[in-house]
Design an enzyme around this catalytic site. Structure first.
Site, short mmCIF file in Angstrom:
data_model
loop_
_atom_site.label_atom_id
_atom_site.label_comp_id
_atom_site.label_asym_id
_atom_site.label_seq_id
_atom_site.Cartn_x
_atom_site.Cartn_y
_atom_site.Cartn_z
N GLU A 1 -2.90 11.41 3.18
CA GLU A 1 -4.02 11.23 4.10
C GLU A 1 -4.07 12.45 5.01
OE1 GLU A 1 -4.83 6.91 5.44
OE2 GLU A 1 -2.65 7.12 5.50
N GLU B 1 0.85 -1.19 0.00
CA GLU B 1 0.00 0.00 0.00
C GLU B 1 0.88 1.24 0.00
OE1 GLU B 1 -3.08 2.23 3.12
OE2 GLU B 1 -2.86 0.05 3.17
#
Length: 409
Positions: free
Chosen positions: A166, A161
């Site tokens: 974010e 990932e």
């Protein structure tokens, strides 16, 4: 984005980085974009291009106890999705809108929400390049926008990932970010008890900048992804604040980023990391995406390497200076070191404050690195190999002879 029970542990590993301290040497040239979505539909409410995007749907909490139900445009299933109120659409002014909508204030005070999580899985995979999105993010309790990628070559975390961006609200007592910070992380499989390793860093916007700035209308979040190296930047690809390479994977972990990945854009609500929304959380809350683009690195030959042999002292260790000759177009070059005998290790140090295994060629055609090798026993004659990797995938190698002087003293 997948295993936020690790967040408190991960946060202890990350570092806050100001743009003023970011690397400024990257001079790689780029072709493209070779793939993009400019979100230029002129009709407000127009659906996404179904040749580029598909949807995740459902309300399973997504491994993080999130509150939202993800909905596909044009569908009222599952409830409370509503075909009349899509959660992903074009605004008619050059943007993708990802919208989180509070559909009920029960259970109080967080309520129920719908949102969207779009992906390119099954439509387009990517392997290496410069990928970036220009985004304006919402700010409010419980909101969790993200721009990220997942590997196609195994179930998570085996496939890996890459969280390019974010953002979550700040939290009393720490653990959050707030509107002036974003977080970037790569996750991969590990034999540790958690089954995952995480390497991350925070970015702090300079001069009071925020994720919801109106000037500029969007901030660019991007990654330069190449063999054995991921660099992440905000607004200027020449100034990465995050460089992670294969040599940094902790013991028990595996570098799984030399394989195809796909994009995900989403706006989560609530969950373990951001915490719950409150009555003041914007409703609807909107992420605006101006574009998402993928650029391909123009080919540049890997630098030439040379070094004097390494001669061990009595402690069976020694070092040499590696000289690299290339061009400014080499950009960031990752150096990997390996030995061909047991119980030996080698380390490279380039004095790069972001990553000691990376040489920057942006301002010069020359570079150096210190190569150190350590063995647990005498070595009469052997060698180690240093390999240089460029962002375009070219590589060059040098075998450095190693000899032990301990027995000759």
């Amino acid at each position: 984005m997948r295993l936020q029970s690790l967040r408190s542990w991960l946060r202890s590993l990350t570092i806050g980085v100001l743009l003023a301290f970011a690397c400024t040497a990257n001079a790689q040239n780029w072709k493209g974009p070779v793939w993009s979505d400019e979100f230029n539909a002129t009709v407000p409410g127009a659906p996404l291009d179904n040749t580029k995007w598909t949807y995740d749907v459902g309300s399973e909490g997504w491994g993080n106890h999130e509150l939202e139900t993800y909905c596909a445009a044009g569908s009222s299933s599952p409830a409370p999705c509503d075909v009349k109120h899509p959660n992903a659409y074009h605004d008619g002014h050059g943007h993708l809108v990802i919208e989180a909508i509070r559909t009920s204030r029960d259970p109080a005070s967080a309520g129920k929400w719908t949102s969207a999580r779009i992906k390119t899985l099954g439509l387009k995979d990517f392997e290496y390049g410069r990928m970036e999105a220009c985004m304006a993010l919402p700010v409010g309790a419980g909101l969790w926008p993200a721009f990220w990628m997942l590997g196609t070559h195994g179930e998570w975390p085996a496939g890996g990932e890459m969280d390019i961006m974010e953002n979550v609200p700040a939290k009393t007592g720490g653990g959050g970010l707030g509107p002036q910070l974003i977080e970037s992380t790569i996750h991969g499989p590990s034999s540790s008890k958690n089954g995952i390793f995480s390497l991350g860093a925070d970015f702090t916007f300079p001069a009071g900048g925020r994720v919801d700035d109106r000037d500029p209308a969007c901030h660019v979040y991007g990654a330069i992804w190449s063999p054995f190296m991921v660099q992440i930047y905000v607004d200027d690809w020449r100034r990465p604040f995050f460089i992670r390479t294969a040599n940094q994977v902790p013991a028990g972990g595996r570098w799984v980023f030399n394989a195809p990945f796909y994009f995900i854009l989403n706006l989560a609500v609530g969950g373990d990391w951001p915490g719950p929304p409150d009555p003041d959380t914007p409703n609807p809350a909107r992420v605006l995406v101006d574009y998402l683009r993928v650029y391909q690195a123009e080919r540049v030959r890997a630098p030439k390497l040379r070094a004097e042999p390494i001669r061990f002292g009595p402690d069976h260790s020694g070092s040499t200076t590696l000289h690299l000759t290339g061009s400014a177009a080499n950009g960031s070059v990752y150096l990997a070191c390996s030995t061909d005998w047991q119980n030996a290790s080698c380390v490279i140090d380039t004095q790069n404050h972001l990553n000691g295994a990376v040489v920057e060629f942006g301002a010069t055609a020359e570079g150096t690195a210190k190569v150190t090798v350590q063995s647990n026993a005498a070595v009469d004659s052997n060698s180690l190999t240093v390999t240089a990797y460029t962002a375009s995938g070219d590589q060059s190698s040098l075998s450095i002879p190693v000899g032990d002087l301990a027995g000759r003293r």
